[in-house]
Motif scaffolding. Structure first.
Motif, PDB file in Angstrom:
ATOM      1  N   PHE A  61      -5.669   3.809   2.530  1.00 44.04           N
ATOM      2  CA  PHE A  61      -4.916   3.232   1.390  1.00 44.04           C
ATOM      3  C   PHE A  61      -3.734   2.666   1.704  1.00 44.04           C
ATOM      4  CE2 PHE A  61      -7.372   6.353  -1.150  1.00 44.04           C
ATOM      5  CZ  PHE A  61      -7.239   5.666  -2.449  1.00 44.04           C
ATOM      6  N   ARG A  65      -5.219  -1.141   0.489  1.00 41.31           N
ATOM      7  CA  ARG A  65      -5.296  -0.606  -0.796  1.00 41.31           C
ATOM      8  C   ARG A  65      -6.161  -0.737  -1.928  1.00 41.31           C
ATOM      9  NH1 ARG A  65      -0.057   0.408  -4.499  1.00 41.31           N
ATOM     10  NH2 ARG A  65      -0.901   1.640  -6.118  1.00 41.31           N
ATOM     11  N   TYR A 139      -3.300   6.248  -5.767  1.00 41.09           N
ATOM     12  CA  TYR A 139      -2.284   6.024  -4.637  1.00 41.09           C
ATOM     13  C   TYR A 139      -1.065   5.637  -5.305  1.00 41.09           C
ATOM     14  CZ  TYR A 139       0.213   4.307  -0.518  1.00 41.09           C
ATOM     15  OH  TYR A 139       1.103   3.987   0.355  1.00 41.09           O
TER      16      TYR A 139
END
Length: 153
Positions: A61, A65, A139
């Protein structure tokens, strides 16, 4: 003769209106039954789409991402790793895998537990290797968030 035709037209319009009304009621019932009132997914019994280490998930992440979001968001994930902290807030118990110290504190992977697994997590000593399974919701620039988590090992 025209009165008979007008009467027939009115009867036909009335029949069509009644038919549409009945179809609407049946449709509303079906929508409620199968869309609004559908059962929730049982994440405790769900098969994980991915098995990954907590550090690998966090690093993915951080570095990629967009690809990580497309791959993991909305999926059930089985995590392996060393449990660094257990946070308790009201009735929520969260297992935390810490990988960095950021401006706002610990950064890593946070797993909010199902209520019936909270005691199981609390019984695990911090620093122990664990397996947690949960639904990855995203996230937030500091943490990878999993919800509805259960203790596997």
């Amino acid at each position: 003769m025209t009165n008979t035709k007008e009467t027939m037209k009115r009867k036909n319009i009335f029949k069509i209106a009644i038919a549409l009304f009945v179809i609407g009621i049946v449709s509303a019932g079906l929508v409620f039954r199968f869309v609004i009132n559908k059962p929730h997914k049982d994440f405790e019994k769900a098969k994980p789409a991915y098995i990954v280490s907590a550090s690998e998930l966090f690093d993915t992440f951080r570095s990629e991402r967009e690809e990580a979001e497309m791959k993991f968001n909305g999926q059930v994930v089985l995590l392996n790793g060393k449990l660094d902290k257990i946070e308790v807030s009201d009735n929520l118990v969260t297992g935390v895998f810490v990988f960095e110290q950021g401006m706002f504190g610990d950064e890593g992977v946070r797993c909010t537990m199902l209520p019936n697994h909270s005691a199981n997590l609390k019984a695990i000593p911090e620093g122990s290797e664990v397996q947690l399974k949960g639904f990855l919701t995203g996230y937030n620039e500091t943490d990878v968030i999993l919800e509805q988590c259960s203790v596997i090992r």
